[in-house]
Design a protein around this motif. Structure first.
Motif, mmCIF file in Angstrom:
data_model
loop_
_atom_site.group_PDB
_atom_site.id
_atom_site.type_symbol
_atom_site.label_atom_id
_atom_site.label_comp_id
_atom_site.label_asym_id
_atom_site.label_seq_id
_atom_site.Cartn_x
_atom_site.Cartn_y
_atom_site.Cartn_z
ATOM 1 N N UNK A 260 1.552 -1.649 -0.023
ATOM 2 C CA UNK A 260 -0.095 -0.376 -0.176
ATOM 3 C C UNK A 260 0.829 1.400 0.198
ATOM 4 N N UNK A 261 1.874 1.145 0.339
ATOM 5 C CA UNK A 261 2.790 2.647 1.074
ATOM 6 C C UNK A 261 3.502 2.755 -0.389
ATOM 7 N N UNK A 262 3.611 1.668 -0.861
ATOM 8 C CA UNK A 262 4.713 1.646 -2.698
ATOM 9 C C UNK A 262 3.208 2.530 -3.540
ATOM 10 N N UNK A 263 2.184 1.588 -3.302
ATOM 11 C CA UNK A 263 1.595 2.160 -4.433
ATOM 12 C C UNK A 263 1.104 4.009 -4.238
ATOM 13 N N UNK A 264 1.401 3.818 -2.545
ATOM 14 C CA UNK A 264 1.230 5.751 -2.730
ATOM 15 C C UNK A 264 1.998 6.570 -2.671
ATOM 16 N N UNK A 265 3.688 6.106 -2.604
ATOM 17 C CA UNK A 265 4.560 7.261 -3.519
ATOM 18 C C UNK A 265 4.819 6.641 -4.156
ATOM 19 N N UNK A 266 3.673 5.909 -5.968
ATOM 20 C CA UNK A 266 4.277 5.906 -6.939
ATOM 21 C C UNK A 266 5.388 4.977 -6.959
ATOM 22 N N UNK A 267 5.796 4.309 -6.329
ATOM 23 C CA UNK A 267 6.718 3.147 -6.461
ATOM 24 C C UNK A 267 6.317 2.465 -7.635
ATOM 25 N N UNK A 268 4.579 1.665 -7.693
ATOM 26 C CA UNK A 268 4.066 1.373 -7.892
ATOM 27 C C UNK A 268 2.703 1.274 -8.498
ATOM 28 N N UNK A 269 1.732 1.310 -9.694
ATOM 29 C CA UNK A 269 1.140 1.278 -9.837
ATOM 30 C C UNK A 269 -0.195 0.026 -9.973
ATOM 31 N N UNK A 270 -1.005 0.047 -9.359
ATOM 32 C CA UNK A 270 -1.238 -1.431 -8.964
ATOM 33 C C UNK A 270 -3.300 -0.997 -9.578
ATOM 34 N N UNK A 271 -3.619 -2.460 -9.797
ATOM 35 C CA UNK A 271 -4.853 -2.535 -10.698
ATOM 36 C C UNK A 271 -5.536 -3.550 -10.628
ATOM 37 N N UNK A 272 -7.035 -4.718 -10.192
ATOM 38 C CA UNK A 272 -7.271 -5.577 -10.538
ATOM 39 C C UNK A 272 -8.624 -5.140 -11.171
ATOM 40 N N UNK A 273 -8.745 -6.046 -12.230
ATOM 41 C CA UNK A 273 -9.796 -6.437 -13.597
ATOM 42 C C UNK A 273 -10.442 -7.334 -13.330
ATOM 43 N N UNK A 274 -11.898 -7.198 -13.149
ATOM 44 C CA UNK A 274 -12.701 -8.033 -13.614
ATOM 45 C C UNK A 274 -12.971 -8.841 -14.384
#
Ligand code: SAH
Length: 234
Positions: free
Chosen positions: A23-37
């Protein structure tokens, strides 16, 4: 780095993408994460993603049409121009280990595909998947937890994801050995004392003690690791 997940249960990833190191890495822009149905790529009223297996047998198989359409929409068609690496989570895949996690952490775009039911129509794998990864020699009900394993193992290796980058260098498997025992306060707990050397302030002695414990633990529990770590087996 960007990681997309294709799943029948995107809601499983909501909290996972929001808390702790990931979560922290996503908030800091180190990783972009997305789940798709996956059902977003079905075209019938029932949003069907599975069908009975040819040849008979128990359970259902994931249909190839929505899978291939979804994977191509998210990652492009399979081939040398594809920007993302498409990984199917599968017990038939290559078994994940720390070197594989290190390699995955350097891939700029990953699409992790989660199977369910009895697995995935083989043609979808041949047409759209680049690689299959297993998280171990046991069978789960779906690829979602394996995908989380891959995400967490890869994201924590991204520069800046861990509070102290030293921890990724010294922990189990990175050194080729298991990490030895660790202690925090209090100095005595239920009659058990913290080893004196760790409180001595002698950094060289601490380092030597830790290296000895790591070798001893690895020899006792995972002698198979010593063969590849460059350590002598005795
Ligand atoms: N019939 C298959 C198991 C299907 S389990 C077999 O016998 O091999 C359903 C889905 O869960 C798989 O398609 C895969 O996406 C996921 N899965 C189960 N165990 C896994 C493992 N050890 N590693 C990675 N994915 C796994």
């Amino acid at each position: 780095m960007r990681i997309d997940v294709l799943t029948l249960f995107p809601e499983l990833f909501e909290r996972f993408f929001a808390v702790s190191i990931v979560g922290n890495a996503a908030r800091e822009g180190l990783v972009e994460l997305a789940a798709h149905d996956l059902r977003d790529w079905t075209h019938d009223r029932h949003r069907t993603v599975d069908d009975a297996p040819y040849g008979g047998g128990p359970g259902m198989v994931m249909k190839p049409e929505p899978l291939v359409e979804a994977i191509e929409a998210l990652a492009g068609p399979k081939g040398p121009d594809r920007e993302a690496r498409v990984v199917l989570m599968s017990p038939q895949g290559r078994r994940l280990d720390q070197p594989a996690c290190e390699a995955l952490s350097e891939v700029p775009r990953l699409l992790l595909v989660c199977g369910r039911y009895e697995g995935v129509d083989q043609r979808a794998i041949e047409l759209a998947v680049d690689e299959e990864i297993s998280v171990g020699d046991y069978v789960l009900c779906g690829g979602e937890i394996p995908a989380m394993v891959v995400i967490e193992a890869a994201v924590r290796l991204r520069p800046g994801a861990l509070g102290n980058p030293e921890s990724a260098r010294t922990e189990s498997f990175s050194t080729g050995l298991l990490e030895g025992p660790q202690y925090t306060r209090p100095p005595v707990f239920h009659g058990l004392s913290v080893p004196e050397v760790l409180r001595s302030g002698d950094h060289a002695a601490v380092a030597e003690w830790r290296a000895d414990r790591a070798r001893e633990l690895t020899r006792c529990r995972r002698p198979d690791l010593l063969a590849t770590s460059g350590e002598e087996e005795s």
